[in-house]
Design an enzyme around this catalytic site. Structure first.
Site, mmCIF file in Angstrom:
data_model
loop_
_atom_site.group_PDB
_atom_site.id
_atom_site.type_symbol
_atom_site.label_atom_id
_atom_site.label_comp_id
_atom_site.label_asym_id
_atom_site.label_seq_id
_atom_site.Cartn_x
_atom_site.Cartn_y
_atom_site.Cartn_z
ATOM 1 N N ASP A 173 -26.042 104.544 25.747
ATOM 2 C CA ASP A 173 -25.258 105.235 24.605
ATOM 3 C C ASP A 173 -24.392 104.256 24.015
ATOM 4 O OD1 ASP A 173 -23.340 106.878 23.161
ATOM 5 O OD2 ASP A 173 -23.334 108.345 24.646
ATOM 6 N N ARG A 205 -38.035 105.007 19.115
ATOM 7 C CA ARG A 205 -38.955 105.537 18.299
ATOM 8 C C ARG A 205 -38.317 105.111 16.921
ATOM 9 N NH1 ARG A 205 -36.884 112.057 18.220
ATOM 10 N NH2 ARG A 205 -34.934 111.729 17.412
ATOM 11 N N ASN A 226 -29.554 99.009 15.850
ATOM 12 C CA ASN A 226 -30.418 99.795 15.032
ATOM 13 C C ASN A 226 -29.940 101.409 15.109
ATOM 14 O OD1 ASN A 226 -33.237 100.986 13.371
ATOM 15 N ND2 ASN A 226 -33.174 101.976 15.668
ATOM 16 N N LYS A 238 -22.235 103.843 6.508
ATOM 17 C CA LYS A 238 -23.090 102.517 6.315
ATOM 18 C C LYS A 238 -22.473 101.454 5.332
ATOM 19 C CE LYS A 238 -26.618 103.862 8.918
ATOM 20 N NZ LYS A 238 -27.196 102.741 10.038
ATOM 21 N N TYR A 270 -22.288 109.553 5.618
ATOM 22 C CA TYR A 270 -23.327 108.544 5.821
ATOM 23 C C TYR A 270 -23.050 107.412 5.135
ATOM 24 C CZ TYR A 270 -28.053 106.678 6.776
ATOM 25 O OH TYR A 270 -28.853 105.830 6.983
ATOM 26 N N THR A 327 -39.954 108.151 8.437
ATOM 27 C CA THR A 327 -39.450 108.274 9.797
ATOM 28 C C THR A 327 -39.172 109.743 10.081
ATOM 29 O OG1 THR A 327 -37.298 107.838 9.635
ATOM 30 C CG2 THR A 327 -38.765 105.910 10.131
ATOM 31 N N ASP A 380 -31.681 103.330 24.448
ATOM 32 C CA ASP A 380 -31.723 104.303 23.657
ATOM 33 C C ASP A 380 -31.122 105.566 24.388
ATOM 34 O OD1 ASP A 380 -32.503 106.499 21.818
ATOM 35 O OD2 ASP A 380 -33.797 105.460 21.008
#
Length: 262
Positions: free
Chosen positions: A63, A16, A90, A159, A155, A192, A37
């Site tokens: 995973d 998704r 992703n 990143k 986060y 999203t 996924d």
């Protein structure tokens, strides 16, 4: 002729969101796509939707934090479609917590998915891509990998790691003559499920009055006047996967509607 005719892509977290949108865009451009996924039912539906639209796609459970899953996923791409030319790392998560509230378990989880999963993806893609004469690896980072944001310390850490991992891998793989390019993509806030959860968490922490207020505040920060759409990022995936970007490697590609430029 499609821009990705003859190429095989593996997209993690492709059930998704940005992964699914990227898979659909690549399939429309002629790529054969393997979606991975942990959301099996949704992943199967996404792959079926691509096939129903005339594209070629398959789904396997993966995973990305489990090293043994990586050779299996790569092997599935090679066995199903004949090789591997494109990897989109992703899969990722977002944790919205203050420094004080972030636990060691939070740090370990976000690092395992956002950092270690990407590292292993690059590692295991090298041999099959080299056998094909090169390829393109696309790592999903974030504008939070380039700038600090309130409530996103863990986060941002993860990143930012993806950004420099991308550069180091790009240099090494180029110098080793693999002809594999490695680039990172840095979206702003995209419409999203993850973007929706960001707004909800900002409300939970008292950083916004309600969901509408959180959404309005983030929209205002994007100079272009709107939040990003999944197709915006998917179009960038296609460009970086295609031969049109053959002279681009080790670069961060910001797609944020002016969020960090203002």
């Amino acid at each position: 002729m499609g821009r990705l005719d003859g190429k095989v892509a593996l997209i993690t977290g492709g059930a998704r969101g940005l992964g699914a949108e990227g898979a659909q865009a690549m399939a429309r451009e002629g790529a054969k796509v393997l979606i991975t996924d942990i959301l099996d039912a949704v992943g199967e539906q996404t792959a079926q939707g691509i096939r129903d639209a005339g594209g070629q796609a398959s789904y396997v459970h993966q995973d990305t934090t489990e090293e043994s899953h990586w050779p299996a996923a790569i092997r599935a791409a090679v066995d199903t479609f004949g090789g591997l030319d494109i990897l989109v790392n992703n899969a990722g998560i977002e944790i919205v917590k203050t420094l004080a509230d972030t636990t060691m378990e939070d740090l370990q989880r976000i690092s395992a998915i956002n950092e270690h999963g990407v590292y292993m993806g690059i590692k295991y893609a090298v041999d099959p891509m080299t056998e094909r004469g090169g390829g393109s690896i696309i790592n999903l980072s974030s504008v939070a990998g380039m700038q600090g944001f309130l409530g996103l310390t863990a986060y941002c850490m993860s990143k930012g790691a993806v950004r420099l991992l991308t550069k180091a891998a790009a240099v090494e793989l180029a110098r080793m003559g693999t002809k594999i390019r490695v680039n990172s993509v840095h979206p702003g806030v995209i419409q999203t499920t993850m973007g929706q959860r960001l707004f909800e968490r900002y409300v939970d922490y008292g950083l916004a009055e309600d969901y509408a207020d959180a959404e309005a505040k983030f929209t205002e920060r994007h100079s272009i006047g709107r939040l990003g759409r999944p197709e915006d990022v998917a179009n960038l995936f296609v460009f970086l996967a295609s031969d049109e970007s053959s002279f681009i490697t080790g670069e961060e590609h910001v797609i944020d509607g002016g969020l960090i430029s203002d």
